[in-house]
Design an enzyme around this catalytic site. Structure first.
Site, mmCIF file in Angstrom:
data_model
loop_
_atom_site.group_PDB
_atom_site.id
_atom_site.type_symbol
_atom_site.label_atom_id
_atom_site.label_comp_id
_atom_site.label_asym_id
_atom_site.label_seq_id
_atom_site.Cartn_x
_atom_site.Cartn_y
_atom_site.Cartn_z
ATOM 1 N N GLU A 1 -2.296 -4.156 -17.430
ATOM 2 C CA GLU A 1 -2.234 -2.721 -17.118
ATOM 3 C C GLU A 1 -1.323 -1.962 -18.088
ATOM 4 O O GLU A 1 -0.883 -0.853 -17.784
ATOM 5 C CB GLU A 1 -1.737 -2.535 -15.671
ATOM 6 C CG GLU A 1 -2.563 -3.245 -14.618
ATOM 7 C CD GLU A 1 -4.009 -2.759 -14.547
ATOM 8 O OE1 GLU A 1 -4.244 -1.570 -14.774
ATOM 9 O OE2 GLU A 1 -4.902 -3.596 -14.293
ATOM 10 N N PHE B 1 -2.386 -3.226 -4.391
ATOM 11 C CA PHE B 1 -3.602 -2.467 -4.117
ATOM 12 C C PHE B 1 -4.349 -2.221 -5.426
ATOM 13 O O PHE B 1 -3.778 -1.691 -6.383
ATOM 14 C CB PHE B 1 -3.247 -1.124 -3.454
ATOM 15 C CG PHE B 1 -4.448 -0.266 -3.169
ATOM 16 C CD1 PHE B 1 -5.293 -0.555 -2.111
ATOM 17 C CD2 PHE B 1 -4.754 0.828 -3.979
ATOM 18 C CE1 PHE B 1 -6.420 0.225 -1.848
ATOM 19 C CE2 PHE B 1 -5.876 1.617 -3.730
ATOM 20 C CZ PHE B 1 -6.707 1.309 -2.661
ATOM 21 N N GLY B 2 -5.640 -2.575 -5.460
ATOM 22 C CA GLY B 2 -6.478 -2.341 -6.643
ATOM 23 C C GLY B 2 -7.551 -1.320 -6.326
ATOM 24 O O GLY B 2 -8.177 -1.373 -5.256
ATOM 25 N N TYR B 3 -7.757 -0.371 -7.246
ATOM 26 C CA TYR B 3 -8.754 0.692 -7.009
ATOM 27 C C TYR B 3 -9.751 0.821 -8.154
ATOM 28 O O TYR B 3 -10.697 1.608 -8.060
ATOM 29 C CB TYR B 3 -8.042 2.047 -6.807
ATOM 30 C CG TYR B 3 -7.149 2.397 -7.977
ATOM 31 C CD1 TYR B 3 -5.817 1.982 -7.998
ATOM 32 C CD2 TYR B 3 -7.644 3.076 -9.081
ATOM 33 C CE1 TYR B 3 -5.008 2.257 -9.085
ATOM 34 C CE2 TYR B 3 -6.841 3.348 -10.170
ATOM 35 C CZ TYR B 3 -5.523 2.944 -10.164
ATOM 36 O OH TYR B 3 -4.728 3.195 -11.258
ATOM 37 N N GLY B 4 -9.528 0.107 -9.258
ATOM 38 C CA GLY B 4 -10.421 0.187 -10.420
ATOM 39 C C GLY B 4 -10.967 -1.205 -10.699
ATOM 40 O O GLY B 4 -11.545 -1.852 -9.813
ATOM 41 N N SER B 5 -10.722 -1.699 -11.914
ATOM 42 C CA SER B 5 -11.233 -3.032 -12.235
ATOM 43 C C SER B 5 -10.572 -4.109 -11.376
ATOM 44 O O SER B 5 -11.137 -5.189 -11.187
ATOM 45 C CB SER B 5 -11.036 -3.353 -13.717
ATOM 46 O OG SER B 5 -9.664 -3.430 -14.025
#
Ligand code: SIN
Length: 184
Positions: A99, A24-28
């Site tokens: 990250e 799950f990605g929420y930023g870049s």
């Protein structure tokens, strides 16, 4: 916790034996998918809120003038919308590198927009990491984002691309949109 979380993340073996699994990605990770993936689908997770409370020394700032990037803070009942990617364990090494400035691999339940629910992985920079900047008034965060720049480019670009991607997906994020208007 040391600034570089690569070694800690490698010790997290939960997904090593999986053929594939969801990230799950929420930023870049929403708008910059420069890693291998099998498919992607808009998704959300529950109990977390996106905040620009993480300092960036390696991508959108420098050790002397850190930028501000997104992390997640616990927020019972809240939905955080983002993008899910089905990946294989080989992709973890490049993701850990990307990250490495304080983010840890965390197992989470994620809900795809196609209605299915899966166990997945999310990178979260929690408040015990060395680059956690914590809460600050939004005008102060916006001022830092406006001027910071690092090896991956201007900090402004990170924020503005994230706001545009969330808008394209039809999602409101009051914190991100407030920072966006302060920058404009
Ligand atoms: C993410 O996008 O899911 C993590 C934070 C980032 O890389 O911007």
């Amino acid at each position: 916790m040391s600034l570089d979380t690569t070694a800690l993340n490698r010790r997290m073996t939960h997904f090593d034996a999986h053929e594939d699994f969801w990230l799950f990605g929420y930023g870049s990770l929403i708008w910059k998918a420069d890693f291998a993936y099998l498919e992607r689908c808009p998704a959300h997770i529950v109990g977390w809120t996106r905040r620009f409370w993480q300092a960036s020394h390696d991508h959108r700032g420098t050790p002397e003038a850190p930028g501000r990037v997104a992390t997640l803070v616990e927020s019972p009942g809240e939905h955080c919308h983002g993008m899910a990617y089905r990946i294989t364990p080989e992709t973890l090494a490049p993701l850990d590198h990307r990250e490495k400035n304080g983010y840890r691999r965390v197992v989470t339940e994620l809900h795809l927009d196609d209605g299915t629910t899966h166990e997945g992985l999310v990178y979260i920079a929690s408040e015990d990491n060395a680059a956690f900047a914590g809460p600050a008034p939004e005008p102060e965060i916006a001022r830092l984002i406006d001027t910071a720049r690092g090896p991956s480019g201007a900090n402004r670009e990170y924020l503005l691309k994230l706001a545009a991607a969330l808008r394209d997906m039809g999602h409101e994020d009051a914190h991100v949109f407030a920072l966006e208007s302060l920058l404009r």
